[in-house]
Structure formats: structure tokens, C-alpha cells
Design a protein around this motif. Structure first.
Motif, PDB file in Angstrom:
ATOM      1  N   CYS A   1       0.830  -1.209   0.000  1.00 36.95           N
ATOM      2  CA  CYS A   1       0.000   0.000   0.000  1.00 36.95           C
ATOM      3  C   CYS A   1       0.865   1.260   0.000  1.00 36.95           C
ATOM      4  O   CYS A   1       0.504   2.273  -0.609  1.00 36.95           O
ATOM      5  CB  CYS A   1      -0.924   0.011   1.220  1.00 36.95           C
ATOM      6  SG  CYS A   1      -2.200  -1.268   1.201  1.00 36.95           S
ATOM      7  N   ASP A   2       2.028   1.187   0.662  1.00 36.14           N
ATOM      8  CA  ASP A   2       2.908   2.350   0.754  1.00 36.14           C
ATOM      9  C   ASP A   2       3.689   2.594  -0.533  1.00 36.14           C
ATOM     10  O   ASP A   2       3.862   3.743  -0.950  1.00 36.14           O
ATOM     11  CB  ASP A   2       3.900   2.171   1.913  1.00 36.14           C
ATOM     12  CG  ASP A   2       3.215   2.211   3.273  1.00 36.14           C
ATOM     13  OD1 ASP A   2       2.092   2.743   3.351  1.00 36.14           O
ATOM     14  OD2 ASP A   2       3.796   1.697   4.247  1.00 36.14           O
TER      15      ASP A   2
ATOM     16  N   LYS B   1       0.517   2.168  -4.355  1.00 31.97           N
ATOM     17  CA  LYS B   1      -0.890   2.351  -3.982  1.00 31.97           C
ATOM     18  C   LYS B   1      -1.861   1.983  -5.100  1.00 31.97           C
ATOM     19  O   LYS B   1      -2.899   1.364  -4.833  1.00 31.97           O
ATOM     20  CB  LYS B   1      -1.116   3.795  -3.531  1.00 31.97           C
ATOM     21  CG  LYS B   1      -2.500   4.037  -2.961  1.00 31.97           C
ATOM     22  CD  LYS B   1      -2.625   5.455  -2.425  1.00 31.97           C
ATOM     23  CE  LYS B   1      -4.031   5.705  -1.859  1.00 31.97           C
ATOM     24  NZ  LYS B   1      -4.163   7.093  -1.357  1.00 31.97           N
TER      25      LYS B   1
ATOM     26  N   GLU C   1      -4.821  -0.690  -4.559  1.00 34.21           N
ATOM     27  CA  GLU C   1      -6.252  -0.338  -4.735  1.00 34.21           C
ATOM     28  C   GLU C   1      -6.918  -1.306  -5.710  1.00 34.21           C
ATOM     29  O   GLU C   1      -8.068  -1.700  -5.505  1.00 34.21           O
ATOM     30  CB  GLU C   1      -6.370   1.097  -5.221  1.00 34.21           C
ATOM     31  CG  GLU C   1      -6.022   2.133  -4.163  1.00 34.21           C
ATOM     32  CD  GLU C   1      -6.055   3.543  -4.681  1.00 34.21           C
ATOM     33  OE1 GLU C   1      -5.964   3.729  -5.921  1.00 34.21           O
ATOM     34  OE2 GLU C   1      -6.173   4.493  -3.860  1.00 34.21           O
TER      35      GLU C   1
ATOM     36  N   ILE D   1      -6.795  -1.758   0.025  1.00 33.47           N
ATOM     37  CA  ILE D   1      -6.946  -0.469   0.720  1.00 33.47           C
ATOM     38  C   ILE D   1      -8.427  -0.196   0.910  1.00 33.47           C
ATOM     39  O   ILE D   1      -9.213  -0.323  -0.030  1.00 33.47           O
ATOM     40  CB  ILE D   1      -6.312   0.684  -0.096  1.00 33.47           C
ATOM     41  CG1 ILE D   1      -4.816   0.447  -0.254  1.00 33.47           C
ATOM     42  CG2 ILE D   1      -6.588   2.024   0.559  1.00 33.47           C
ATOM     43  CD1 ILE D   1      -4.087   1.512  -1.022  1.00 33.47           C
TER      44      ILE D   1
END
Length: 241
Positions: free
Chosen positions: A228-229, A232, A236, A241
Motif C-alpha cells: 500500500c505504501d 498504492k 487499490e 486499501i
């Protein structure tokens, strides 16, 4: 032989069954032992440290949970653990005081017939709450407010997105994931090198996600958070997320 002595012997036998990776993971989870104390300790020295810092009873529960997390749920390990876990369970059950027979209410304590409320004490119709006092439908929480996905274990989330993860995660991102997993001591150098020997990004991604899922919820959660970092858009697309 005391529980302490029997457990110390069993723990030594359990540690002998662990692979180098398993042993490293176990040391990581033993967070009550200071890092400087457990670093460079041999397998023979660890049982004494575990019992010293956790105590005999708590160390049995802790090692049981760690073996499930690594995971080492195979019969070889679990057969050594099971007798101690069952012994603690039995001790806990026996320590609960049974209700004494004298605590049963005596017959004379049953309310007499005369104590039944008279008809006049029944609430009148006018005391029924008015319609306006009934919570409106709008006050019922919407379906979207009920947490659902957050309750799914991280390794299960990875299993659900495994196919798309293999297709979408790029080589540079995989390298960042490996760096973070190595830094967090969820993988060792040999495992990282094994992944890097794969010729394609898809082969690397397949080995990474399967390796991390086998290491349990904490490792899987770190992989998801790192993805996620660093990427992203892909996170998604995978609905992480």
C-alpha cells in the motif's frame, strides 16, 4: 519430574526440529526477551532464556501460539507441545470452584402465591411508549457501517488476491517488499536470495506471496502495508486499501 524440567526438555526437542528460518521467526516473536540477550544464542541456550523471561506456564502458551504463527502445526512439533497445553487446560478447569450444593435456593425461598402482583399493578395501556418514542428507521446503522473485510486475517486476504498479485506486482516493487520483510526479520537472507534467482517477475511474485502467507498473519500484514505504501494503485486494484 517437575513440570519445569519436563517442559525444558520438550522445548529443547522442539527447537531441534525447527529450520533456520523457523528458529529466526521464533526469536522474533519472543519479544519479551531483549534483542541483545537473544542475539547469537544457540538452540541449547534458548529454553533457559524462554523460561526465565516468560515463566514455565506462560512460556508453554507463548510457544504454542508462536508455533501456530510460524507456522509449525505439523505432528512432529505439535505432539511435543500437546501434552503440556492439555495439562495447563486441565489445571485451569480444576481451579474453577464448583457451585456447592448448599447454594441451591431452599424450597422456602420460592415466592409465595400471595406475592404475585395484583391485577391492578399491571401497567395501564397509557403507559405503553408512544409511537414517537420508538427509534426511527434512520437510527439503525447502515449496512456499510458494519466492519467486514477488516476482520479477515491478512494471510486470507493475500490468498484471495494471489492470482492478481502475481500478474500485477512489478520487479522493483517486489524488491522493496523483500527489503522490508528482511528488515522486519520475517525472512532470512537465504529466502531472499531464493526469490531473486527467479528469472521473471511473475515467478518472483509467486514465491514471495506464498512464502509470506506461510509465515502467518504478522508477515502477511506487513506485506500488505508495504505494498500500500510503495504501489498504492496496485494495492487499490487488489482491494487491499
Amino acid at each position: 519430574m517437575s513440570l519445569d524440567e519436563r517442559w525444558r526438555r520438550a522445548l529443547r526437542s522442539i527447537l531441534e526440529l525447527l529450520t533456520p528460518s523457523d528458529f529466526t521467526d521464533m526469536l522474533f516473536y519472543l519479544d519479551q526477551i531483549p534483542q541483545g540477550v537473544k542475539t547469537n544464542k544457540t538452540r541449547e541456550e534458548i529454553p533457559d532464556l524462554v523460561i526465565q523471561y516468560y515463566g514455565t506456564v506462560n512460556s508453554i502458551s507463548e510457544i504454542y501460539e508462536i508455533m501456530r504463527e510460524i507456522p509449525r502445526r505439523d505432528a512432529a512439533v505439535q505432539d511435543l507441545l500437546r501434552p503440556f497445553v492439555e495439562e495447563l487446560k486441565e489445571q485451569a478447569e480444576n481451579s474453577v470452584p464448583a457451585r456447592a450444593a448448599g447454594s441451591v435456593p431452599a424450597a422456602g425461598s420460592v415466592p409465595a402465591a400471595g406475592s404475585v402482583p395484583a391485577a391492578g399493578s399491571v401497567p395501564a395501556a397509557g403507559s405503553v411508549p408512544a409511537a414517537g418514542s420508538v427509534p426511527a428507521e434512520d437510527s439503525v446503522p447502515a449496512a456499510g457501517s458494519v466492519p467486514a473485510e477488516d476482520n479477515v486475517p491478512a494471510e486470507e486476504k493475500l490468498l484471495k488476491v494471489r492470482k492478481e498479485f502475481i500478474k500485477r506486482v512489478s520487479g522493483p516493487v517486489l524488491n522493496q517488499l523483500l527489503d522490508q520483510l528482511l528488515e522486519g526479520r520475517f525472512i532470512i537472507d537465504e529466502e531472499m536470495q531464493s526469490v531473486l534467482t527467479n528469472k521473471t517477475s511473475e515467478a518472483k511474485a509467486r514465491e514471495v506471496i506464498d512464502l509470506v502467507r506461510r509465515k502467518g498473519n504478522k508477515a502477511s500484514a506487513l506485506l500488505i502495508q508495504t505494498l500500500c505504501d510503495v504501489d498504492k494503485p496496485v494495492a487499490e486494484e487488489l482491494k487491499l486499501i
